[in-house]
Scaffold this motif. Sequence first.
Motif, PDB file in Angstrom:
ATOM      1  N   SER A  40     -15.156  -1.811   6.122  1.00  0.00           N
ATOM      2  CA  SER A  40     -14.139  -0.994   6.790  1.00  0.00           C
ATOM      3  C   SER A  40     -13.319  -1.872   7.724  1.00  0.00           C
ATOM      4  CB  SER A  40     -14.816   0.118   7.599  1.00  0.00           C
ATOM      5  OG  SER A  40     -15.520  -0.450   8.687  1.00  0.00           O
ATOM      6  N   PRO A  41     -12.129  -1.375   8.083  1.00  0.00           N
ATOM      7  CA  PRO A  41     -11.260  -2.186   8.948  1.00  0.00           C
ATOM      8  C   PRO A  41     -11.912  -2.568  10.277  1.00  0.00           C
ATOM      9  CG  PRO A  41     -10.004  -0.402   7.953  1.00  0.00           C
ATOM     10  CD  PRO A  41     -11.447  -0.166   7.588  1.00  0.00           C
ATOM     11  N   ALA A  42     -12.555  -1.621  10.955  1.00  0.00           N
ATOM     12  CA  ALA A  42     -13.120  -1.954  12.268  1.00  0.00           C
ATOM     13  C   ALA A  42     -14.264  -2.955  12.117  1.00  0.00           C
ATOM     14  CB  ALA A  42     -13.612  -0.694  12.979  1.00  0.00           C
ATOM     15  N   ASN A  75     -11.109   3.318  -2.190  1.00  0.00           N
ATOM     16  CA  ASN A  75     -10.566   4.619  -2.588  1.00  0.00           C
ATOM     17  C   ASN A  75     -10.662   5.660  -1.475  1.00  0.00           C
ATOM     18  OD1 ASN A  75     -13.228   5.488  -2.583  1.00  0.00           O
ATOM     19  ND2 ASN A  75     -13.455   5.450  -4.810  1.00  0.00           N
ATOM     20  N   TRP A  76     -11.589   5.503  -0.548  1.00  0.00           N
ATOM     21  CA  TRP A  76     -11.823   6.547   0.470  1.00  0.00           C
ATOM     22  C   TRP A  76     -11.001   6.306   1.737  1.00  0.00           C
ATOM     23  CZ3 TRP A  76     -13.872   4.653   5.053  1.00  0.00           C
ATOM     24  CH2 TRP A  76     -14.279   3.306   4.984  1.00  0.00           C
ATOM     25  N   ASN A  77     -10.508   5.105   1.918  1.00  0.00           N
ATOM     26  CA  ASN A  77      -9.718   4.744   3.094  1.00  0.00           C
ATOM     27  C   ASN A  77      -8.683   3.767   2.570  1.00  0.00           C
ATOM     28  OD1 ASN A  77      -8.721   4.069   5.590  1.00  0.00           O
ATOM     29  ND2 ASN A  77     -10.693   3.523   6.490  1.00  0.00           N
ATOM     30  N   SER A  78      -7.599   4.298   2.015  1.00  0.00           N
ATOM     31  CA  SER A  78      -6.681   3.525   1.171  1.00  0.00           C
ATOM     32  C   SER A  78      -6.342   2.155   1.733  1.00  0.00           C
ATOM     33  CB  SER A  78      -5.363   4.293   0.999  1.00  0.00           C
ATOM     34  OG  SER A  78      -5.609   5.570   0.498  1.00  0.00           O
ATOM     35  N   ARG A 109      -6.420  -0.631  -9.411  1.00  0.00           N
ATOM     36  CA  ARG A 109      -7.863  -0.405  -9.258  1.00  0.00           C
ATOM     37  C   ARG A 109      -8.557  -0.298 -10.629  1.00  0.00           C
ATOM     38  NH1 ARG A 109     -12.355   0.977  -5.447  1.00  0.00           N
ATOM     39  NH2 ARG A 109     -13.771   2.172  -6.723  1.00  0.00           N
ATOM     40  N   PHE A 112      -7.610   2.073  13.465  1.00  0.00           N
ATOM     41  CA  PHE A 112      -7.324   1.165  12.349  1.00  0.00           C
ATOM     42  C   PHE A 112      -7.066  -0.250  12.872  1.00  0.00           C
ATOM     43  CE2 PHE A 112      -5.921   5.379  10.962  1.00  0.00           C
ATOM     44  CZ  PHE A 112      -6.731   5.545   9.862  1.00  0.00           C
ATOM     45  N   TRP A 159      -4.932  -2.673   6.976  1.00  0.00           N
ATOM     46  CA  TRP A 159      -3.521  -3.098   6.902  1.00  0.00           C
ATOM     47  C   TRP A 159      -2.627  -2.439   7.936  1.00  0.00           C
ATOM     48  CZ3 TRP A 159      -0.437   1.159   5.810  1.00  0.00           C
ATOM     49  CH2 TRP A 159      -1.109   2.270   5.261  1.00  0.00           C
ATOM     50  N   GLY A 185       2.527   3.431  -3.184  1.00  0.00           N
ATOM     51  CA  GLY A 185       1.749   4.180  -4.176  1.00  0.00           C
ATOM     52  C   GLY A 185       1.163   3.272  -5.229  1.00  0.00           C
ATOM     53  N   VAL A 235       0.824  -1.212   0.000  1.00  0.00           N
ATOM     54  CA  VAL A 235       0.000   0.000   0.000  1.00  0.00           C
ATOM     55  C   VAL A 235       0.862   1.268   0.000  1.00  0.00           C
ATOM     56  CG1 VAL A 235      -1.842   1.247   1.209  1.00  0.00           C
ATOM     57  CG2 VAL A 235      -1.774  -1.247   1.308  1.00  0.00           C
ATOM     58  N   PHE A 240      -9.804  -2.387  -4.162  1.00  0.00           N
ATOM     59  CA  PHE A 240      -9.106  -1.287  -3.489  1.00  0.00           C
ATOM     60  C   PHE A 240     -10.130  -0.277  -2.986  1.00  0.00           C
ATOM     61  CE2 PHE A 240      -7.085   2.932  -3.685  1.00  0.00           C
ATOM     62  CZ  PHE A 240      -5.956   2.706  -2.917  1.00  0.00           C
TER      63      PHE A 240
END
Lengths: 279, 356
Positions: A257-259, A165-168, A157, A209, A196, A149, A146, A163
């Motif tokens: 999302s991660p959580a 886009n709003w929370n890389s 993507r 995160f 990640w 870049g 990640v 991927f």
Amino acid sequence: MKNQFKYHKTLLFLGFTVAFMISCQEDDSPQLEEVGEMIVKFENYVGSQPLQLDDEGSTDYSYTNANGQAFNITRFGYYISHVKLEGPSGEIFIDEMKVSANEAELKGYYRVVQGDEDTYNVHLKNIPAGQYNRIIFTLGVEEDGVIEGAVGGILDRAAGAWFWNWNSGFINILLEGHSPASPRDANTIKLHVGGWKDIPAEGGQSQRFFNNNVEISLPFDATVRVNQTLRPSPHIHMDLMKWIADVNLEMVNDVHSPAAGRALTPRLVEAFYVDHTHQ
Amino acid sequence: MAANLKLPNQGRIFPALVFLLSGILACTELADPEGVQRYRFENPPHFPEPTYTFGNNSVSEKGFKLGKALFFDPRLSRDGSVACANCHIQAHAFADSWLHPFSIGVDDRKGTRNAPPLFNLAFQKEFFWDGGVTHLDFTPITAIESPVEMDEHFGNVVQKLRVHRDYPERFEDAFGIRKITGPYVLHALSQFMVMMVSADSRYDRWVLGDPSALDAEEVEGLTLFRKHCGSCHTEPLFSDLSYRNNGIQADIIDFGREIITEQQEDRGKFKVPSLRNIAVTSPYMHNAAFRTLEEVLDHYSSGVNYHTTLDPALVTKGRPGIPLDLAEKQKIITFLEALTDSSFLKNPLFFQSDEM
């Protein structure tokens, strides 16, 4: 005379430099060490049955989870990276990892996409000849995929990489389908587990995160031998039921999302096993 | 192998080496030194090390110009109506015009946050008001795919570029690729954006040793600024790159950083914006609440709303706000105006007309 000596010294130096460069190249030649290959095949199951995808929007529910909730699956897959092999006498193989904008230079990342059979085989190369009895891999894309870049190939993507886009970050494992238990429009289930990085709790602050990459370590069913002529093929089964049988699809049906993916992460470790190996 | 390379071979090796070396030298001479200079990222002496991954994507003239062409190309949006440059205007330090407190996307859709200016992007660690994007390369994807901005799939953008008359050849020239792919589109845009370095305001000249660059009132303003604002708007970037709730929302309707970290402790926090070029980037705050810098300073002295997540630096003796009198505010604003970098705002390097 002095000048001539100097001239020879310069020439000698240049000669050595060239010789050194050439010899370095020679050292990289694989001829020095016997290497072989392995094809690790991933096969996805629901319980004892091979996973069958349904079309998006389908109201045929082929599967039922431990809560008695019927469901089907329309999309399924996951990223694999950081593959390692270990042997009984200390043999070790670490699959080379490299990110690059150039798809041809991308190394060590694989994506198993249900329905695309070409993606089921993870072809490992340049494995030192020897015996191996364990495979270790990461389910997902770690920080190193990640932070560099834009990357090509299965991490692009524009080419369909999973991927955010709003929370890389990448979706490590993706499951979509339908269940009458889901109150969403069209009874959809979307479980996109990613994340990640960890910023641990400290100074009275909560954790931010979550790293939802999972390291999976599996013994082979038997010790396998790799050399120039033997190219073993372990078949790894992923049993979706071992992963989500207990998930209440009425409550957990839209994870992005991660959580939110945190709770879906631990059981992934138990979902994979080496079923058999073709030597 | 080395043993085979004996000196008697010198007759053949030496001319070959000379030829090789002369080739290398010739290459250096052929390149236009001014051009090389112009399209090279240069780190200002008083700036930190850049965070951008130049090792994966170093700036070249062709890559930069390609990035510029993309930046000005409305083809990136779904219906061909919106380019990056629509909402990122050089005269406003690549923020949107004050006429658009919330930028206008395709189908005249309005955004919900004020478009941030673009400069010194090579030194950031995260992007956008909530910091959800962790690498400059990824930032265009977010704008392209946002339903209220360009509302297009990034994959479609790549498809459109592949069938364009000029782009395939330009990508081949810039990156040596036969087929355009996503990462190279992003690399080209990053090459254009990392060059947006703003480090030549009168403040910078003063910091770099020209005492005449700021007058006495501006220096007084700087002193006040450092005392009252400098802990968050840290020099030289004028942001410590952290996320803070500055009490701008009476009721928190935009959760900001919490959307990314999924922690209530981050509710209503936004990235501390740089104050460089602040005089030309009105309106201010993520929600475009203020038209003038006077209003901004009035907010900090007497308008800060209290929340549990309000930044502790904005609480003085148990009360929200930083006490400042009118004269102090005026001096701070005088200093802030010295942060305008006219050479950046007028740099022809970024002009669309300079595109060849």
